[in-house]
Design a protein around this motif. Structure first.
Motif, short mmCIF file in Angstrom:
data_model
loop_
_atom_site.label_atom_id
_atom_site.label_comp_id
_atom_site.label_asym_id
_atom_site.label_seq_id
_atom_site.Cartn_x
_atom_site.Cartn_y
_atom_site.Cartn_z
N LYS A 1 0.04 -10.97 2.36
CA LYS A 1 -0.92 -10.12 3.07
C LYS A 1 -1.21 -8.86 2.25
O LYS A 1 -2.37 -8.43 2.14
CB LYS A 1 -0.34 -9.72 4.44
CG LYS A 1 -1.24 -8.78 5.24
CD LYS A 1 -2.57 -9.45 5.57
CE LYS A 1 -3.35 -8.66 6.61
NZ LYS A 1 -3.70 -7.30 6.13
N ARG A 2 -0.18 -8.29 1.67
CA ARG A 2 -0.35 -7.08 0.84
C ARG A 2 -1.23 -7.38 -0.36
O ARG A 2 -2.12 -6.59 -0.69
CB ARG A 2 1.03 -6.58 0.39
CG ARG A 2 1.01 -5.28 -0.40
CD ARG A 2 2.43 -4.75 -0.58
NE ARG A 2 2.44 -3.54 -1.38
CZ ARG A 2 2.62 -3.50 -2.69
NH1 ARG A 2 2.82 -4.65 -3.35
NH2 ARG A 2 2.61 -2.37 -3.36
N GLU B 1 -8.84 -7.65 -1.98
CA GLU B 1 -10.15 -7.46 -1.34
C GLU B 1 -10.75 -6.11 -1.73
O GLU B 1 -11.95 -6.01 -1.99
CB GLU B 1 -9.99 -7.56 0.18
CG GLU B 1 -9.74 -8.98 0.67
CD GLU B 1 -9.53 -9.05 2.17
OE1 GLU B 1 -9.59 -7.98 2.82
OE2 GLU B 1 -9.30 -10.16 2.69
N ARG B 2 -9.91 -5.08 -1.76
CA ARG B 2 -10.39 -3.75 -2.15
C ARG B 2 -10.85 -3.75 -3.61
O ARG B 2 -11.91 -3.18 -3.94
CB ARG B 2 -9.29 -2.71 -1.95
CG ARG B 2 -9.01 -2.37 -0.49
CD ARG B 2 -7.76 -1.53 -0.35
NE ARG B 2 -7.85 -0.31 -1.13
CZ ARG B 2 -6.83 0.52 -1.33
NH1 ARG B 2 -5.63 0.23 -0.81
NH2 ARG B 2 -6.98 1.63 -2.03
N HIS C 1 -17.71 -5.40 -7.16
CA HIS C 1 -19.07 -5.73 -6.72
C HIS C 1 -19.93 -4.47 -6.61
O HIS C 1 -21.12 -4.48 -6.96
CB HIS C 1 -19.02 -6.45 -5.37
CG HIS C 1 -18.50 -7.86 -5.48
ND1 HIS C 1 -18.10 -8.60 -4.39
CD2 HIS C 1 -18.30 -8.66 -6.56
CE1 HIS C 1 -17.70 -9.78 -4.77
NE2 HIS C 1 -17.80 -9.85 -6.10
N ALA C 2 -19.32 -3.39 -6.11
CA ALA C 2 -20.05 -2.13 -6.00
C ALA C 2 -20.42 -1.60 -7.39
O ALA C 2 -21.47 -0.98 -7.57
CB ALA C 2 -19.21 -1.11 -5.25
N VAL D 1 -4.96 -2.39 -8.54
CA VAL D 1 -3.95 -3.13 -9.31
C VAL D 1 -2.72 -2.26 -9.53
O VAL D 1 -1.58 -2.69 -9.35
CB VAL D 1 -4.53 -3.57 -10.67
CG1 VAL D 1 -3.48 -4.33 -11.47
CG2 VAL D 1 -5.77 -4.43 -10.46
N TYR D 2 -2.96 -0.99 -9.92
CA TYR D 2 -1.86 -0.06 -10.16
C TYR D 2 -1.03 0.15 -8.89
O TYR D 2 0.20 0.10 -8.93
CB TYR D 2 -2.43 1.28 -10.64
CG TYR D 2 -1.40 2.37 -10.82
CD1 TYR D 2 -0.66 2.46 -11.99
CD2 TYR D 2 -1.17 3.30 -9.81
CE1 TYR D 2 0.29 3.46 -12.16
CE2 TYR D 2 -0.22 4.29 -9.96
CZ TYR D 2 0.50 4.38 -11.14
OH TYR D 2 1.44 5.36 -11.29
#
Length: 243
Positions: free
Chosen positions: A155-156, A162-163, A169-170, A215-216
């Motif tokens: 889940k983490r 997703e973030r 994409h942004a 990622v960090y």
């Protein structure tokens, strides 16, 4: 001479001309550049030969590398020894000189970009060598871990992934916006839009930092420092969204 021309042309077209030797098996002599120029007359073949020489030179120089822009760029970059290169003068792409990841990934480390985790069993491995993260690497997730821990880790991972994907994409949107504005500037009677282009560039960089901050944060185990990182990331995200 026709035999040599056919032989050298074939070697060049097969990208095997560098360090090629005489076609006679007992002879290890290598044709010189001057000899190749005197034998091969096709400008197209000569251009391929010169590209092969340049490629070989760059690969032999430890302080040189090619721009890693996945869209394609033939620019040669000079490594600065700091891990992150300056923007490519041709396409503005920023490469990482310390690992094989195609772009600079600050604040995530090169180790972070190599560490993968199985979502089913939580096994950690390196995506480049496919070996377990331990003992050859710095971290490890035990495959015999409790199901609840594995579910929590999955889940983490999904949340951070997703973030990270959202910010990538942004960032693509910001690039598309900058390209659209660049085309508008070329139209007559349109006022200078340099300040908007500058804003788009800042937006691209901010989205890139936010993506790799995910990622960090995912791999950082220091709770105290993570509180500060999360606060700074949240602040940057709010300001980026406003921009």
């Amino acid at each position: 001479q026709p035999c040599w021309r056919e032989y050298l042309t074939t070697r060049i077209e097969q990208n095997m001309v560098v360090n090629c030797t005489c076609p006679i098996s007992e002879c290890r002599a290598q044709p010189t550049t001057a000899f190749i120029y005197s034998i091969v007359s096709s400008e197209e073949i000569i251009a391929k030969y010169e590209k092969a020489l340049l490629r070989c030179y760059v690969e032999c120089c430890s302080n040189l590398t090619w721009c890693t822009n996945p869209q394609g760029c033939d620019q040669i970059l000079l490594k600065d020894g700091l891990g992150y290169g300056a923007a490519c003068s041709k396409c503005s792409w920023i490469s990482c000189f310390n690992c094989n990841f195609p772009e600079a990934h600050y604040p995530a480390s090169c180790s972070h970009m190599s560490h993968m985790t199985c979502a089913k069993c939580n096994h950690g491995f390196c995506w480049r060598c496919l070996k377990p993260w331990r003992p050859n690497h710095k971290d490890y997730y035990n495959c015999s871990a409790m199901v609840s821990k594995a579910a929590w880790q999955e889940k983490r991972f999904q949340d951070y992934n997703e973030r990270c994907t959202f910010h990538h994409h942004a960032r693509e949107f910001a690039i598309s916006l900058r390209n659209s504005i660049s085309s508008i500037r070329e139209m007559p009677k349109i006022r200078n839009l340099t300040f908007v282009l500058d804003a788009c560039k800042v937006l691209e960089q901010a989205r890139k930092v936010l993506a790799y901050s995910c990622v960090y944060s995912y791999y950082n185990q220091d709770i105290e420092s993570m509180d500060i990182v999360e606060q700074q990331t949240e602040s940057l995200e709010l300001l980026t969204n406003a921009l």
